[in-house]
Design a protein around this motif. Structure first.
Motif, PDB file in Angstrom:
ATOM      1  N   GLY A 152       2.534  17.309  -9.905  1.00 52.32           N
ATOM      2  CA  GLY A 152       3.963  17.630  -9.218  1.00 52.32           C
ATOM      3  C   GLY A 152       5.213  18.210  -9.761  1.00 52.32           C
ATOM      4  N   ALA A 153       5.082  17.458 -10.704  1.00 55.10           N
ATOM      5  CA  ALA A 153       6.248  17.476 -11.939  1.00 55.10           C
ATOM      6  C   ALA A 153       7.041  18.919 -11.871  1.00 55.10           C
ATOM      7  N   GLY A 154       5.582  19.410 -12.505  1.00 50.48           N
ATOM      8  CA  GLY A 154       5.659  21.304 -13.264  1.00 50.48           C
ATOM      9  C   GLY A 154       5.137  21.851 -12.016  1.00 50.48           C
ATOM     10  N   VAL A 172       2.298  27.513 -17.643  1.00 45.21           N
ATOM     11  CA  VAL A 172       0.937  26.664 -18.581  1.00 45.21           C
ATOM     12  C   VAL A 172       0.256  25.697 -18.168  1.00 45.21           C
ATOM     13  N   ASN A 173      -1.099  26.127 -18.121  1.00 50.80           N
ATOM     14  CA  ASN A 173      -1.716  24.482 -17.693  1.00 50.80           C
ATOM     15  C   ASN A 173      -2.099  24.359 -17.823  1.00 50.80           C
ATOM     16  N   ARG A 174      -3.343  23.578 -18.211  1.00 55.79           N
ATOM     17  CA  ARG A 174      -5.280  23.154 -18.320  1.00 55.79           C
ATOM     18  C   ARG A 174      -5.683  24.196 -17.466  1.00 55.79           C
ATOM     19  N   THR A 226       2.890  17.218 -17.952  1.00 58.62           N
ATOM     20  CA  THR A 226       2.096  16.891 -17.720  1.00 58.62           C
ATOM     21  C   THR A 226       2.349  15.314 -18.412  1.00 58.62           C
ATOM     22  N   SER A 227       0.765  14.764 -18.410  1.00 60.93           N
ATOM     23  CA  SER A 227       0.885  13.032 -18.062  1.00 60.93           C
ATOM     24  C   SER A 227       0.284  12.687 -19.661  1.00 60.93           C
ATOM     25  N   VAL A 228       0.704  14.226 -20.766  1.00 56.05           N
ATOM     26  CA  VAL A 228      -0.366  13.172 -22.255  1.00 56.05           C
ATOM     27  C   VAL A 228       1.335  13.388 -22.604  1.00 56.05           C
ATOM     28  N   GLY A 229       0.546  11.971 -23.677  1.00 54.98           N
ATOM     29  CA  GLY A 229       1.647  11.652 -24.309  1.00 54.98           C
ATOM     30  C   GLY A 229       1.899  10.025 -23.434  1.00 54.98           C
ATOM     31  N   MET A 230       1.741   9.904 -22.088  1.00 57.09           N
ATOM     32  CA  MET A 230       2.192   8.556 -21.668  1.00 57.09           C
ATOM     33  C   MET A 230       1.621   7.553 -22.093  1.00 57.09           C
ATOM     34  N   LYS A 231       0.251   7.991 -22.608  1.00 62.41           N
ATOM     35  CA  LYS A 231      -0.347   6.753 -23.234  1.00 62.41           C
ATOM     36  C   LYS A 231      -0.211   6.711 -24.468  1.00 62.41           C
ATOM     37  N   ASP A 251      10.769  16.596 -23.000  1.00 62.20           N
ATOM     38  CA  ASP A 251       9.536  16.451 -22.778  1.00 62.20           C
ATOM     39  C   ASP A 251       9.732  15.371 -21.407  1.00 62.20           C
ATOM     40  N   THR A 252       9.354  15.516 -20.058  1.00 56.49           N
ATOM     41  CA  THR A 252       9.657  14.648 -19.511  1.00 56.49           C
ATOM     42  C   THR A 252       9.237  12.904 -19.730  1.00 56.49           C
ATOM     43  N   ILE A 253       8.049  12.880 -20.332  1.00 59.67           N
ATOM     44  CA  ILE A 253       7.462  11.760 -20.536  1.00 59.67           C
ATOM     45  C   ILE A 253       8.835  10.542 -21.258  1.00 59.67           C
ATOM     46  N   TYR A 254       9.004   9.966 -20.984  1.00 58.18           N
ATOM     47  CA  TYR A 254       9.609   8.618 -21.438  1.00 58.18           C
ATOM     48  C   TYR A 254       9.619   6.881 -21.660  1.00 58.18           C
ATOM     49  N   HIS A 281      18.785  10.996 -13.527  1.00 57.40           N
ATOM     50  CA  HIS A 281      19.805  12.439 -12.618  1.00 57.40           C
ATOM     51  C   HIS A 281      18.641  12.034 -11.395  1.00 57.40           C
ATOM     52  N   GLN A 282      17.257  12.409 -11.588  1.00 55.23           N
ATOM     53  CA  GLN A 282      16.593  12.133 -10.134  1.00 55.23           C
ATOM     54  C   GLN A 282      16.395  11.185  -9.567  1.00 55.23           C
ATOM     55  N   GLY A 283      16.891  10.001 -10.097  1.00 51.12           N
ATOM     56  CA  GLY A 283      16.955   8.097  -9.605  1.00 51.12           C
ATOM     57  C   GLY A 283      18.382   8.316  -8.883  1.00 51.12           C
TER      58      GLY A 283
HETATM   59  P1  NAP Z   1       0.484  15.120 -11.216  1.00 49.97           P
HETATM   60  O1  NAP Z   1       0.685  15.740 -10.672  1.00 49.97           O
HETATM   61  O2  NAP Z   1      -1.118  14.068 -11.745  1.00 49.97           O
HETATM   62  O3  NAP Z   1       0.351  16.302 -12.771  1.00 49.97           O
HETATM   63  C1  NAP Z   1      -0.019  16.003 -13.516  1.00 49.97           C
HETATM   64  C2  NAP Z   1      -0.305  17.424 -14.896  1.00 49.97           C
HETATM   65  O4  NAP Z   1      -0.464  16.556 -16.231  1.00 49.97           O
HETATM   66  C3  NAP Z   1      -1.102  18.774 -14.393  1.00 49.97           C
HETATM   67  O5  NAP Z   1      -0.237  20.312 -14.771  1.00 49.97           O
HETATM   68  C4  NAP Z   1      -2.371  17.771 -15.516  1.00 49.97           C
HETATM   69  O6  NAP Z   1      -2.823  20.179 -15.491  1.00 49.97           O
HETATM   70  C5  NAP Z   1      -1.903  18.024 -16.235  1.00 49.97           C
HETATM   71  N1  NAP Z   1      -2.445  17.100 -16.818  1.00 49.97           N
HETATM   72  C6  NAP Z   1      -3.155  15.947 -17.594  1.00 49.97           C
HETATM   73  N2  NAP Z   1      -4.075  15.746 -18.666  1.00 49.97           N
HETATM   74  C7  NAP Z   1      -4.387  16.321 -19.124  1.00 49.97           C
HETATM   75  C8  NAP Z   1      -4.497  16.415 -20.244  1.00 49.97           C
HETATM   76  N3  NAP Z   1      -5.339  15.688 -21.408  1.00 49.97           N
HETATM   77  N4  NAP Z   1      -4.248  18.077 -21.137  1.00 49.97           N
HETATM   78  C9  NAP Z   1      -3.773  19.054 -20.412  1.00 49.97           C
HETATM   79  N5  NAP Z   1      -2.933  18.724 -19.389  1.00 49.97           N
HETATM   80  C10 NAP Z   1      -3.163  17.565 -18.503  1.00 49.97           C
HETATM   81  O7  NAP Z   1       1.414  14.419 -12.297  1.00 49.97           O
HETATM   82  P2  NAP Z   1       2.773  14.631 -12.007  1.00 49.97           P
HETATM   83  O8  NAP Z   1       3.479  13.958 -11.035  1.00 49.97           O
HETATM   84  O9  NAP Z   1       3.121  16.164 -11.895  1.00 49.97           O
HETATM   85  O10 NAP Z   1       4.413  13.679 -13.309  1.00 49.97           O
HETATM   86  C11 NAP Z   1       3.537  14.874 -14.939  1.00 49.97           C
HETATM   87  C12 NAP Z   1       4.631  13.989 -15.712  1.00 49.97           C
HETATM   88  O11 NAP Z   1       5.950  14.103 -16.115  1.00 49.97           O
HETATM   89  C13 NAP Z   1       4.243  12.743 -15.969  1.00 49.97           C
HETATM   90  O12 NAP Z   1       4.052  11.921 -17.435  1.00 49.97           O
HETATM   91  C14 NAP Z   1       5.371  11.530 -14.840  1.00 49.97           C
HETATM   92  O13 NAP Z   1       6.107  10.757 -15.981  1.00 49.97           O
HETATM   93  C15 NAP Z   1       6.583  13.226 -15.513  1.00 49.97           C
HETATM   94  N6  NAP Z   1       7.410  12.934 -15.056  1.00 49.97           N
HETATM   95  C16 NAP Z   1       8.930  12.036 -15.591  1.00 49.97           C
HETATM   96  C17 NAP Z   1       9.693  11.942 -14.527  1.00 49.97           C
HETATM   97  C18 NAP Z   1      11.191  12.113 -14.907  1.00 49.97           C
HETATM   98  O14 NAP Z   1      12.151  11.723 -14.338  1.00 49.97           O
HETATM   99  N7  NAP Z   1      11.326  11.791 -16.385  1.00 49.97           N
HETATM  100  C19 NAP Z   1       9.728  13.110 -13.332  1.00 49.97           C
HETATM  101  C20 NAP Z   1       8.849  13.476 -12.408  1.00 49.97           C
HETATM  102  C21 NAP Z   1       7.390  13.549 -13.006  1.00 49.97           C
HETATM  103  P3  NAP Z   1      -4.480  19.748 -14.742  1.00 49.97           P
HETATM  104  O15 NAP Z   1      -3.309  20.656 -12.923  1.00 49.97           O
HETATM  105  O16 NAP Z   1      -4.936  20.976 -15.674  1.00 49.97           O
HETATM  106  O17 NAP Z   1      -4.978  19.009 -13.828  1.00 49.97           O
END
Ligand code: NAP
Length: 311
Positions: A152-154, A172-174, A226-231, A251-254, A281-283
């Motif tokens: 979704g974020a990507g 780029v995507n897995r 990606t969500s890689v780095g959240m854990k 890195d969108t991860i925080y 900013h999105q908030g």
């Molecule tokens: P999502 O829709 O579930 O998408 C997850 C993405 O991560 C997909 O592209 C997925 O690839 C990839 N992914 C998951 N596990 C992976 C792995 N082991 N190796 C490689 N790629 C992997 O989630 P989302 O809502 O887009 O959120 C994604 C991240 O963005 C989260 O960490 C979230 O915290 C962050 N985010 C931050 C903000 C902010 O305000 N800072 C706002 C939005 C999102 P596949 O398509 O191959 O499954």
């Protein structure tokens, strides 16, 4: 008051939240959601503006999302944010969707209007402001690599790159097919010739070190969506060996002040930032949609910094 509520709680909301003042009327819906820093940020803003409402977390699974969203109007909610992994699914569950969110195909902000749910997206515009504040540059002037272009974020960020007409975009995507599908949608936005450099303005690259290293030579900004780095146990989604000093890495991860990707960027001598500024900013943009007034950005930023320091 709980830190996180569930669908079961929504089913008995008046009993579960009896006596909570001000009442819980806003939330972030996700799975996982316990990490979300949106509640302290929004609660600080609500308090500052004298709005009698609190913001909480709802841990909702994908199969529960429809029931959870449909229950919001009768429970007195003003709105919610949708986060991982619900943003794309949420779009189809709205009664109405604004043009920007419709174009992007993902909803991260929901407004409850009477018994209707109206969807918006503030991630892309939030990212534009975050990049400007972190690196002092405009997205439109950059050659951008979006890592995680299937989520979704990507998707929101890649679409924003198209709207901004950024110099170049590499997806780029897995799961490569999802990046290819997104590239097909974006193609009309990247027909005009680019200013300089080899390669096409819009490309899809496989997630392989060699291919990525070659792309990074012709990129300015890498955005990890990606969500890689959240854990805690996660490794960096990219090794430092393929990063280069000229790159800016967002890195969108925080969930950490220096994420694993940022540490890899440090090793490579590249500048980097975590996703706190995008969250801010999105908030702020979501707050402005809910309340039709300017968000108290300084107060929200201070709350985020305090929350990050306390973790
Ligand atoms: P999502 O829709 O579930 O998408 C997850 C993405 O991560 C997909 O592209 C997925 O690839 C990839 N992914 C998951 N596990 C992976 C792995 N082991 N190796 C490689 N790629 C992997 O989630 P989302 O809502 O887009 O959120 C994604 C991240 O963005 C989260 O960490 C979230 O915290 C962050 N985010 C931050 C903000 C902010 O305000 N800072 C706002 C939005 C999102 P596949 O398509 O191959 O499954």
């Amino acid at each position: 008051m709980k830190e996180v509520y569930t669908l079961e709680d929504l089913r008995t909301w008046s009993e579960v939240t009896a006596g909570i003042e001000p009442p819980l009327r806003l939330a972030v819906i996700g799975d996982p959601v316990a990490h979300s820093a949106s509640p302290p940020m929004h609660n600080a803003a609500l308090e500052k503006c004298g709005i009698a409402a609190r913001y909480t977390r709802l841990h909702i699974k994908a199969e529960e999302l429809g029931e959870a969203l449909r229950s919001l109007p009768k429970l007195g909610f003003l709105g919610v944010n949708c986060t991982i992994p619900h943003k794309a699914l949420a779009l189809g569950l709205m009664d109405r969707v604004d043009d920007h969110a419709r174009r992007i195909g993902v909803v991260n902000t929901v407004v409850v209007e009477g018994d209707q749910l109206v969807g918006f997206n503030t991630d892309g515009p939030g990212l534009v402001r975050a990049v400007r504040s972190e690196f002092g540059v405009d997205l439109r002037d950059l050659r951008v690599v979006v890592l995680g272009a299937g989520g979704g974020a990507g998707r929101a960020i890649a679409m924003q790159c198209g709207i901004e007409q950024c110099e170049r975009l590499v997806l780029v995507n897995r799961t490569l097919d999802k990046a290819r599908e997104l590239a097909a949608e974006l193609a009309p936005m990247f027909r005009a010739p680019r200013v300089y450099g080899p390669g096409d303005r819009l490309e899809v690259a496989p997630w392989e070190d060699g291919a990525l290293r070659a792309q990074f030579e012709h990129a300015d900004l890498i955005i990890n969506c990606t969500s890689v780095g959240m854990k805690r146990a996660d490794v960096s989604p990219l090794p430092s060996s393929i990063l280069q000093p000229h790159l800016m890495i967002y890195d969108t991860i925080y969930t950490a002040s220096r994420t694993k990707l940022m540490l890899a960027a440090d090793e490579a001598g590249a500048r980097s930032a975590n996703g706190l500024s995008m969250l801010l900013h999105q908030g702020a943009l979501a707050f402005e949609i809910w309340f039709d007034r300017e968000a108290p950005l300084d107060v929200m930023k201070a709350a985020l910094e305090q929350n990050a320091a306390a973790r």
